[in-house]
Write a protein that holds these residues in place. Structure first.
Motif, PDB file in Angstrom:
ATOM      1  N   ASP A  23       0.824  -1.202   0.000  1.00 36.63           N
ATOM      2  CA  ASP A  23       0.000   0.000   0.000  1.00 36.63           C
ATOM      3  C   ASP A  23       0.865   1.261   0.000  1.00 36.63           C
ATOM      4  OD1 ASP A  23       1.049  -0.305   2.521  1.00 36.63           O
ATOM      5  OD2 ASP A  23      -0.814   0.120   3.582  1.00 36.63           O
ATOM      6  N   ALA A  24       2.187   1.083  -0.093  1.00 31.16           N
ATOM      7  CA  ALA A  24       3.105   2.225  -0.017  1.00 31.16           C
ATOM      8  C   ALA A  24       4.378   1.950  -0.805  1.00 31.16           C
ATOM      9  CB  ALA A  24       3.455   2.508   1.442  1.00 31.16           C
ATOM     10  N   ARG A  25       5.108   3.018  -1.105  1.00 33.13           N
ATOM     11  CA  ARG A  25       6.433   2.932  -1.724  1.00 33.13           C
ATOM     12  C   ARG A  25       7.412   3.622  -0.781  1.00 33.13           C
ATOM     13  NH1 ARG A  25       6.208   1.835  -7.415  1.00 33.13           N
ATOM     14  NH2 ARG A  25       4.123   2.153  -8.217  1.00 33.13           N
ATOM     15  N   GLY A  26       8.469   2.916  -0.428  1.00 39.64           N
ATOM     16  CA  GLY A  26       9.465   3.474   0.468  1.00 39.64           C
ATOM     17  C   GLY A  26      10.669   3.988  -0.295  1.00 39.64           C
ATOM     18  N   TYR A  27      11.296   5.046   0.230  1.00 40.00           N
ATOM     19  CA  TYR A  27      12.459   5.664  -0.415  1.00 40.00           C
ATOM     20  C   TYR A  27      13.507   6.035   0.632  1.00 40.00           C
ATOM     21  CZ  TYR A  27       9.338   6.214  -4.405  1.00 40.00           C
ATOM     22  OH  TYR A  27       8.460   5.974  -5.432  1.00 40.00           O
ATOM     23  N   PHE A  28      14.755   6.070   0.174  1.00 40.67           N
ATOM     24  CA  PHE A  28      15.879   6.519   0.982  1.00 40.67           C
ATOM     25  C   PHE A  28      16.696   7.472   0.128  1.00 40.67           C
ATOM     26  CE2 PHE A  28      20.363   6.071   2.200  1.00 40.67           C
ATOM     27  CZ  PHE A  28      20.292   6.492   3.518  1.00 40.67           C
TER      28      PHE A  28
END
Length: 130
Positions: free
Chosen positions: A39-44
């Motif tokens: 349900d989400a996209r993670g980023y760094f």
């Protein structure tokens, strides 16, 4: 019809039924489907070390903190020993499991709750636009 002919036909019918039931049983969510469901996209951001995430249908183009466009997508590395998921930026090779230390390379997309527990902050589409 000979007894051998009817036996062969019955065997073929049973085999066809078994194959059909096998395919019908496999219609549930497979491991691949579950690994790609999120349900989400993670980023760094490597430039300023910011961890953030967006809704799944929003693709970040810039870091909300420093506006760098050099972002790394965050994925979950699933340990084959204890099934623990370690979140880390996608890169080359395997990542050590946070629990047991063994390297894991099996990937899956993290969910919003996992990204939040990883100390990522939710951002909107406007905040991650260039």
């Amino acid at each position: 019809m000979t007894p051998l002919g009817t036996t062969a036909q019955a065997l073929m019918r049973c085999l066809a039924l078994a194959v059909c039931l096998g395919f019908a049983g496999g219609c549930g969510k497979s491991f691949v489907d579950r690994a790609l469901a999120s349900d989400a996209r993670g980023y760094f951001c490597p430039a300023c070390k910011t961890k953030f995430y967006t809704e799944y249908d929003v693709i970040a183009e810039a870091c909300p903190q420093c506006k760098s466009n050099d972002l790394r997508e965050v994925v979950g590395f699933v340990c084959s020993t204890d099934q623990h998921t370690t979140l880390a930026p996608r890169g080359r090779g395997a990542v050590p499991c946070e629990k047991c230390g063994k390297f894991s390379s099996r990937l899956r997309l993290p969910r919003g709750a996992e990204l939040k527990a990883w100390h990522a902050v939710r951002k909107t589409k406007a905040e991650v636009a260039p």
